[in-house]
Structure formats: structure tokens, C-alpha cells
Motif scaffolding. Structure first.
Motif, PDB file in Angstrom:
ATOM      1  N   ILE A  57       1.204  -1.216  -0.091  1.00  0.00           N
ATOM      2  CA  ILE A  57       0.115  -0.172   0.096  1.00  0.00           C
ATOM      3  C   ILE A  57       0.647   1.128   0.179  1.00  0.00           C
ATOM      4  O   ILE A  57       0.787   2.106  -0.319  1.00  0.00           O
ATOM      5  CB  ILE A  57      -1.262  -0.224   1.295  1.00  0.00           C
ATOM      6  CG1 ILE A  57      -2.275   1.005   0.778  1.00  0.00           C
ATOM      7  CG2 ILE A  57      -0.779   0.238   2.439  1.00  0.00           C
ATOM      8  CD1 ILE A  57      -3.214  -0.207   0.054  1.00  0.00           C
ATOM      9  N   MET A  58       1.797   0.684   0.295  1.00  0.00           N
ATOM     10  CA  MET A  58       3.190   2.186   0.863  1.00  0.00           C
ATOM     11  C   MET A  58       3.614   2.442  -0.890  1.00  0.00           C
ATOM     12  O   MET A  58       4.134   4.134  -1.343  1.00  0.00           O
ATOM     13  CB  MET A  58       4.923   1.706   1.943  1.00  0.00           C
ATOM     14  CG  MET A  58       3.717   2.298   2.900  1.00  0.00           C
ATOM     15  SD  MET A  58       4.685   1.204   3.980  1.00  0.00           S
ATOM     16  CE  MET A  58       6.608   2.977   3.387  1.00  0.00           C
ATOM     17  N   ASN A  59       3.638   1.635  -1.363  1.00  0.00           N
ATOM     18  CA  ASN A  59       4.129   1.540  -2.648  1.00  0.00           C
ATOM     19  C   ASN A  59       3.606   2.080  -4.209  1.00  0.00           C
ATOM     20  O   ASN A  59       4.570   2.103  -5.346  1.00  0.00           O
ATOM     21  CB  ASN A  59       4.913   0.545  -3.310  1.00  0.00           C
ATOM     22  CG  ASN A  59       6.821   0.532  -1.825  1.00  0.00           C
ATOM     23  OD1 ASN A  59       6.816   1.463  -2.048  1.00  0.00           O
ATOM     24  ND2 ASN A  59       6.291  -0.839  -1.728  1.00  0.00           N
ATOM     25  N   LEU A  60       2.198   2.495  -3.644  1.00  0.00           N
ATOM     26  CA  LEU A  60       1.063   2.111  -4.437  1.00  0.00           C
ATOM     27  C   LEU A  60       1.387   3.983  -6.026  1.00  0.00           C
ATOM     28  O   LEU A  60       0.946   3.941  -6.666  1.00  0.00           O
ATOM     29  CB  LEU A  60      -0.332   1.561  -4.525  1.00  0.00           C
ATOM     30  CG  LEU A  60      -0.366   0.634  -3.691  1.00  0.00           C
ATOM     31  CD1 LEU A  60      -2.329   0.942  -4.013  1.00  0.00           C
ATOM     32  CD2 LEU A  60      -0.527  -0.221  -5.180  1.00  0.00           C
ATOM     33  N   GLY A  61       2.138   4.964  -4.900  1.00  0.00           N
ATOM     34  CA  GLY A  61       1.936   5.816  -5.230  1.00  0.00           C
ATOM     35  C   GLY A  61       0.988   7.343  -5.098  1.00  0.00           C
ATOM     36  O   GLY A  61       1.444   8.313  -5.550  1.00  0.00           O
ATOM     37  N   TYR A  62      -0.078   6.478  -4.214  1.00  0.00           N
ATOM     38  CA  TYR A  62      -1.142   7.915  -3.696  1.00  0.00           C
ATOM     39  C   TYR A  62      -0.158   8.744  -2.741  1.00  0.00           C
ATOM     40  O   TYR A  62       0.641   8.540  -1.857  1.00  0.00           O
ATOM     41  CB  TYR A  62      -1.691   7.255  -2.755  1.00  0.00           C
ATOM     42  CG  TYR A  62      -2.981   6.103  -3.863  1.00  0.00           C
ATOM     43  CD1 TYR A  62      -3.688   6.979  -5.107  1.00  0.00           C
ATOM     44  CD2 TYR A  62      -2.934   5.349  -3.996  1.00  0.00           C
ATOM     45  CE1 TYR A  62      -4.779   6.076  -5.590  1.00  0.00           C
ATOM     46  CE2 TYR A  62      -3.435   4.088  -5.106  1.00  0.00           C
ATOM     47  CZ  TYR A  62      -4.497   4.519  -5.866  1.00  0.00           C
ATOM     48  OH  TYR A  62      -5.242   4.177  -6.434  1.00  0.00           O
ATOM     49  N   ASP A  63      -0.803   9.988  -2.930  1.00  0.00           N
ATOM     50  CA  ASP A  63      -0.091  11.086  -1.891  1.00  0.00           C
ATOM     51  C   ASP A  63      -0.743  10.842  -0.623  1.00  0.00           C
ATOM     52  O   ASP A  63      -0.094  11.050   0.672  1.00  0.00           O
ATOM     53  CB  ASP A  63      -0.164  12.395  -2.757  1.00  0.00           C
ATOM     54  CG  ASP A  63      -0.240  12.817  -4.208  1.00  0.00           C
ATOM     55  OD1 ASP A  63       0.886  13.397  -3.246  1.00  0.00           O
ATOM     56  OD2 ASP A  63      -0.689  12.511  -4.918  1.00  0.00           O
TER      57      ASP A  63
END
Length: 323
Positions: free
Chosen positions: A142-148
Motif C-alpha cells: 500500500i505504501m508503494n502504490l504511489g498515492y499522496d
């Protein structure tokens, strides 16, 4: 719950919050039509804030769900598809992604490849789950998905996954007697690629597990006064599970029925142990089973299973002897 939601709406209006994100389980079950009307009325008090929500495992989308047919009068943008969708707010330069539950349990890790589509400069995900029955979520994934920012729902207590970027806000109010600790909401601000967030305690009351130490000399009236004083110190608005711990006179039985001085004790648990004089009992019963039993266990370390067996066994043997 309703009062807390109303207070939160007032905060949004006072602060002129841009987005209110609700990550599933706005309701603890299927909402009734009249309940959606009440929520819609509350949200209609907002002159600036836009609301985005998904349905979680408790208020999941049954074919007959009123979520599917209700026409919101306020600025509500529900993401009710069961596959990833998004809503864009061009004036905010922001896209919000998410999808809703169509059943109580979803065991697939559906967020593994839930990458943002770069629709706007700021991209936010609202997601619901985190255990094996409700969309497993891996922290690194979830950290590496790229959402702000990722707003997570399902866990009722606030929990930080990645500082400033990924949080379970928890529920506004505790939902059952084991749901202890602070409850509230996450408030955040995104400027460019800078994200700042803060947890705000907000619950009007807490469930508190309160341990009360007893002594061999303590009477029932003394215990009642001690519990009342501790509740005043802890807050009479809160709800309590009282755990009695320590020692008591072997002939003492605490009657807890009259110890709820403020009407906010949900449960009493008596974990007290009778303060037996094992040396005296062993000497008095050295020629029978009770004496042999005490001698075999009296050196057991405090807190061990053997020590517990000593107390329980002596109690049982004494009751048998009296019988």
C-alpha cells in the motif's frame, strides 16, 4: 454516533474543509432510507466541503441497498462500484479513488495493483479492509502504490501505517466494550508534495478497562467507595469494565450489584484471590489431603499456573471439607 457525526460536520464547516473522506462502514449495518435522509440533511449544512465515501463490509451493497438508488441533495460523491473507480475535483487538483464492498467478506488482496491513473496532481485512495476476511492489505504494497494519501477503514482504532501518508482513522466513537483507547479523526493538508496530518481525539466517551486493586482487609463498602472515586478521576462520561485484582479475606465475597455508583459500569470481573495462610492451613491439615496438596505447591512462583492451581485447589478442598 449521530451526535458525533453532527459535531464533525460542524468542524468541516468551521474549518472550510475541502474533502471529507469516509472509508467504509458509515453505518454498522444496511442503512434505512430514513437514515440516509438524516445523513444527507447533515451533509447539506456544508457550504464548501465535498464528501466521498465507499461502502464497507458492514454496510455492503446488497441488491436492495438504498445506497444504490438514493439521490443525494448534498455534495456527496459515493464510489459504489465494486471495481476501482474515481472522482475528480479539478478545482482542487485532486482525484479520489476507491470501490465498495458487494458482500460481507472479500478475501482477495484487491489493492495489490490499485495504482493511481495520474488524473490530477493530488491522488488519494480510500480503502477498506486489512485482515484475511476483508481484503488483506500488505503495508509495503500500500505504501508503494504511489498515492499522496491513503485513508483506511475497517479497523476501529486509529493506526498509523506510514507517517503523514497512510492512516486508519478509526471510528469517531468506540463501538463495543473492548474498543478501548482514543477515537477521533485524521485531519490533513496537502500542498504540492508536502503532506501533513494529525490525529484529533473526538469521541464524547471512551470504553475503559479499569483495574482496581483489593487487599485482604478491604470491605465491600470500602471497595465501592474506591471504585466511585476512580470513576470520578477517570471521567463519569466514560463506560467502564471494572477488573477486581489482588487479595481478599477468604470469607469475603464482594457484592458488585451495588457498586455501579454512576450507572456507567458495563461489566465487573472478579479476579481476586483469597489471602489464605498456607503455612497455618498446612500445619492444621498435615495429616490429610489438604495439607499434602498445600505442601506440594506452596513454593510455586507467583503468577504461575501452579500458583493458580494452589489457590483454586485449596478453595475447592476447603469447600468440600466444610460440606
Amino acid at each position: 454516533m449521530w451526535n458525533s457525526l453532527e459535531r464533525l460536520v460542524k468542524v468541516c464547516e468551521e474549518e472550510q474543509v475541502d474533502l471529507l473522506l469516509i472509508a467504509g462502514d458509515l453505518f454498522h449495518r444496511q442503512p434505512l432510507l430514513r437514515e440516509l435522509k438524516e445523513v444527507d440533511y447533515l451533509f447539506s449544512q456544508l457550504t464548501h466541503t465535498k464528501i466521498v465515501f465507499i461502502a464497507g463490509n458492514h454496510d455492503y451493497l446488497k441488491p436492495s441497498s438504498y445506497y444504490l438508488t438514493y439521490q443525494w441533495k448534498s455534495q456527496v460523491y459515493p464510489l459504489l462500484e465494486q471495481t476501482m473507480g474515481f472522482v475528480e475535483f479539478e478545482e482542487l487538483g485532486t482525484s479520489v479513488y476507491g470501490f465498495s464492498y458487494g458482500q460481507k467478506e472479500i478475501r482477495e488482496a484487491l489493492y495489490t495493483d490499485a495504482f493511481p491513473q495520474k488524473k490530477q496532481p493530488v491522488e488519494i485512495l480510500i480503502a477498506h479492509g486489512g485482515d484475511e476476511k476483508h481484503i488483506p492489505i500488505q503495508r509495503n504494497n500500500i505504501m508503494n502504490l504511489g498515492y499522496d494519501y491513503v485513508a483506511l477503514g475497517h479497523i476501529h482504532r486509529p493506526m498509523e501505517i506510514e507517517k503523514n501518508h497512510i492512516y486508519y482513522s478509526g471510528s469517531l466513537e468506540p463501538t463495543d466494550k473492548n474498543d478501548v483507547g482514543k477515537h477521533g479523526y485524521i485531519i490533513g493538508e496537502i500542498r504540492g508534495k508536502s503532506v501533513k496530518t494529525e490525529f484529533v481525539p473526538f469521541a464524547s466517551r471512551e470504553y475503559v478497562h479499569m483495574k482496581v486493586e483489593t487487599t485482604e482487609q478491604m470491605t465491600g463498602r470500602e471497595l465501592r467507595e474506591k471504585i466511585a472515586q476512580m470513576i470520578v478521576s477517570g471521567g463519569t462520561q466514560n463506560l467502564y469494565k471494572i477488573i477486581l485484582d489482588g487479595y481478599r479475606s477468604p470469607d469475603q465475597v464482594y457484592d458488585v450489584s451495588g457498586m455501579d455508583a454512576y450507572g456507567n459500569v458495563l461489566e465487573f470481573v472478579d479476579e481476586t484471590k483469597p489471602a489464605y495462610d498456607f503455612e497455618m492451613l498446612a500445619e492444621q491439615n498435615k495429616d490429610n489431603l489438604l495439607g499434602v496438596y498445600i505442601e506440594s505447591l506452596k513454593q510455586s512462583p507467583e503468577g504461575s499456573e501452579e500458583a493458580l492451581a494452589l489457590f483454586e485447589g485449596v478453595k475447592a478442598l476447603l469447600e468440600t471439607k466444610r460440606g
